[in-house]
Structure formats: C-alpha cells, structure tokens
Design an enzyme around this catalytic site. Structure first.
Site, PDB file in Angstrom:
ATOM      1  N   ASP A  99      28.405  15.338   2.961  1.00 51.36           N
ATOM      2  CA  ASP A  99      27.701  14.117   3.335  1.00 51.36           C
ATOM      3  C   ASP A  99      28.632  12.912   3.147  1.00 51.36           C
ATOM      4  O   ASP A  99      29.191  12.720   2.058  1.00 51.36           O
ATOM      5  CB  ASP A  99      26.443  13.956   2.474  1.00 51.36           C
ATOM      6  CG  ASP A  99      25.587  12.795   2.945  1.00 51.36           C
ATOM      7  OD1 ASP A  99      24.758  13.005   3.850  1.00 51.36           O
ATOM      8  OD2 ASP A  99      25.768  11.678   2.393  1.00 51.36           O
ATOM      9  N   ILE A 100      28.813  12.120   4.202  1.00 48.58           N
ATOM     10  CA  ILE A 100      29.667  10.939   4.112  1.00 48.58           C
ATOM     11  C   ILE A 100      28.971   9.898   3.239  1.00 48.58           C
ATOM     12  O   ILE A 100      27.819   9.526   3.490  1.00 48.58           O
ATOM     13  CB  ILE A 100      29.961  10.376   5.515  1.00 48.58           C
ATOM     14  CG1 ILE A 100      30.701  11.430   6.350  1.00 48.58           C
ATOM     15  CG2 ILE A 100      30.793   9.098   5.431  1.00 48.58           C
ATOM     16  CD1 ILE A 100      30.902  11.029   7.801  1.00 48.58           C
ATOM     17  N   GLU A 103      24.925  11.926   9.195  1.00 52.38           N
ATOM     18  CA  GLU A 103      26.277  11.916   8.628  1.00 52.38           C
ATOM     19  C   GLU A 103      26.556  13.171   7.812  1.00 52.38           C
ATOM     20  O   GLU A 103      27.505  13.223   7.028  1.00 52.38           O
ATOM     21  CB  GLU A 103      26.459  10.677   7.734  1.00 52.38           C
ATOM     22  CG  GLU A 103      25.685  10.683   6.441  1.00 52.38           C
ATOM     23  CD  GLU A 103      24.251  10.177   6.576  1.00 52.38           C
ATOM     24  OE1 GLU A 103      23.668   9.823   5.543  1.00 52.38           O
ATOM     25  OE2 GLU A 103      23.730  10.134   7.709  1.00 52.38           O
TER      26      GLU A 103
END
Length: 276
Positions: free
Chosen positions: A151-152, A194
């Site tokens: 996960d960004i 994301e």
C-alpha cells in the site's frame, strides 16, 4: 427428294453445332437431339408419301433424343453437385475463419477484462485466478508461497497536493518496479486504488520478506514527488499454511499490512514471523 432431305438436315445439324457454342450447353444439346428426332420423323413422313425407300427412322431418332437428354441430365447433375460441393467448402472455410476470429477476439477481450488499464498489470480478477492456482499447488507440502499486500503511504495526500496525474505516475512506476524485481513465476496485480497484491513462491526461509523489503527500498529510492519528497510503501506478507483458502491467507496478509501501517509505515511485516 430424299437427297434434298439429307442435305438440308445435315446443314441444319452443322449449323447448330457450329453456332451453338454461343448457346448454353443444355440448350445446344436440346437443339441437336430435337433436330435429329425431327429429321428422322421427316424421313418417315417422306417414306409414307413414297419419296424415300427407308422407314423406321423416327424411332431411332426418338431413342437418340432421349439418350442425349439423359446424358444432358447426368452432366447437369454432376455440374450442380460440384457447384454445391464448392459452395459447401467455401462456407465451411468461411465458418472456420469466422470462428477463429471470434475466438481470438474473445481471448483479447478476456485479457482486457483481466488487465488494469492504467498500469498494464493484472487486476483483481486476474489475481484471484492466479491465487486459486497457487492454492491448488500448495496442496503439495513442498510448495509454499506468500501473499503480499503493498500500500502506497499517504496516497490521498499525493492526489490532493499534486493532482491525480501525479498520483497516476506514482502508481505506474510502482507497478513497473514490481514487475522488474519479481522472479519468474511470481505474480503482481493492482488490488485496487493505491494497493497492490503479489504472489511470491517461498523457496528459502524468509526470502519472501527479502523480496518485499527490496521492493520497499526500490519504491522509496526511485519514486519522489515534484517537491523532492520520497514516496514510501508499506507491505504486509501472509505466508501460506496448511488448510489455507483465499479468504484466510488474504486476511493474514491484510493483518500484516495493518501492523506495518500503524507502526510507522514504510515497513514490511510477515505473518507468521518465522518460517520453518
């Protein structure tokens, strides 16, 4: 008189043979056979009138006319059969071509349906199919794998502060890094938003953690925002266990990701922590 009949009949037949080439074959055969019959019938009429010494020609002429017509029917039947065969072959070839085109189109549509349009990697549908395949392979005790969720970090602030085009650039670069650093046989897909999902075969103890940590460092070193701020990502690694299904290993990876996000981000967490 009889000499005149022969000569005129001969000229008539010769005329049909010479100029009949301009007529259809069926018409030409009909004209010749009918002409022969009429010629022989005229001879019988002349015999009855006492002009010629021969008789019985009309029966031979009729027989020849029927024979010619039968031959003509056989030729017509063969020609029509050949034409139908050619039509059938042409239709069969056309059907095969169309079927092949439809299959190719269906394969293209199937690929498009399983591909993320922004990053070019697989989407959740593609990942779920690959996960089922990995779970099936994991029935062999010698095969183990890890499901990694990446996960960004603070992605919403990237979109809000720099715009969605910048957010898209970050996602595309993240997908590129994952493709470059995964090993043959491993899988990467965009899980949604994301978040990315990966399937990594566990070949040695803790090598899945090493792969995830290498990806984490590549993200922070290769992706930065216009103001120079490095982009980071958090990773949750779920290791397969006996009796796992898609829900159980996804839940394990998601719990690991939650730990990484809530303990400072830009981290890798594995569950279980030790791999025997």
């Amino acid at each position: 008189v009889w000499w005149y009949v022969f000569v005129s009949g001969g000229y008539a037949i010769a005329f049909v043979i010479k100029y009949g080439g301009q007529l259809p074959e069926q018409t030409r055969v009909l004209a010749i056979s009918s002409g022969l019959f009429i010629f022989t019938a005229v001879i019988d009429i002349l015999y009855s009138a006492g002009y010629v010494p021969w008789r019985g020609w009309s029966s031979w002429g009729f027989t020849l006319m029927i024979a010619f017509q039968m031959i003509n029917l056989v030729h017509r039947y063969r020609a029509q059969t050949d034409a139908l065969r050619q039509i059938s072959l042409g239709m069969e070839e056309t059907v095969q071509i169309r079927t092949r085109e439809i299959n190719e189109l269906n394969n293209e549509l199937r690929e498009i349906a399983q591909q993320d349009p922004l990053t070019g990697i697989g989407n959740r549908l593609k990942f779920n199919k690959e996960l089922d395949h990995f779970l099936l392979r994991s029935e062999d005790p010698q095969f183990r794998f890890a499901l990694v969720l990446a996960d960004i970090d603070r992605f919403k602030s990237i979109n809000d502060g720099f715009g969605h085009p910048e957010g898209d650039r970050v996602l595309v670069t993240m997908a590129k890094i994952c493709r470059e650093y995964l090993r043959p046989g491993d899988v990467v897909a965009r899980w949604g938003g994301e978040e990315f999902a990966l399937l990594i075969e566990v070949r040695e103890a803790n090598d899945c953690r090493e792969v995830a940590d290498r990806l984490r460092m590549q993200v922070s070193s290769r992706i930065s925002l216009p103001d120079g701020t490095p982009v980071t990502a958090s990773f949750g690694v779920g290791i397969s266990a006996n009796g796992d299904n898609a829900e159980s290993i996804l839940a394990r990876a998601d719990r690991a990701l939650y730990i990484s996000k809530n303990s400072g981000r830009n981290k890798v967490t594995c569950l279980p922590e030790n791999i025997s």
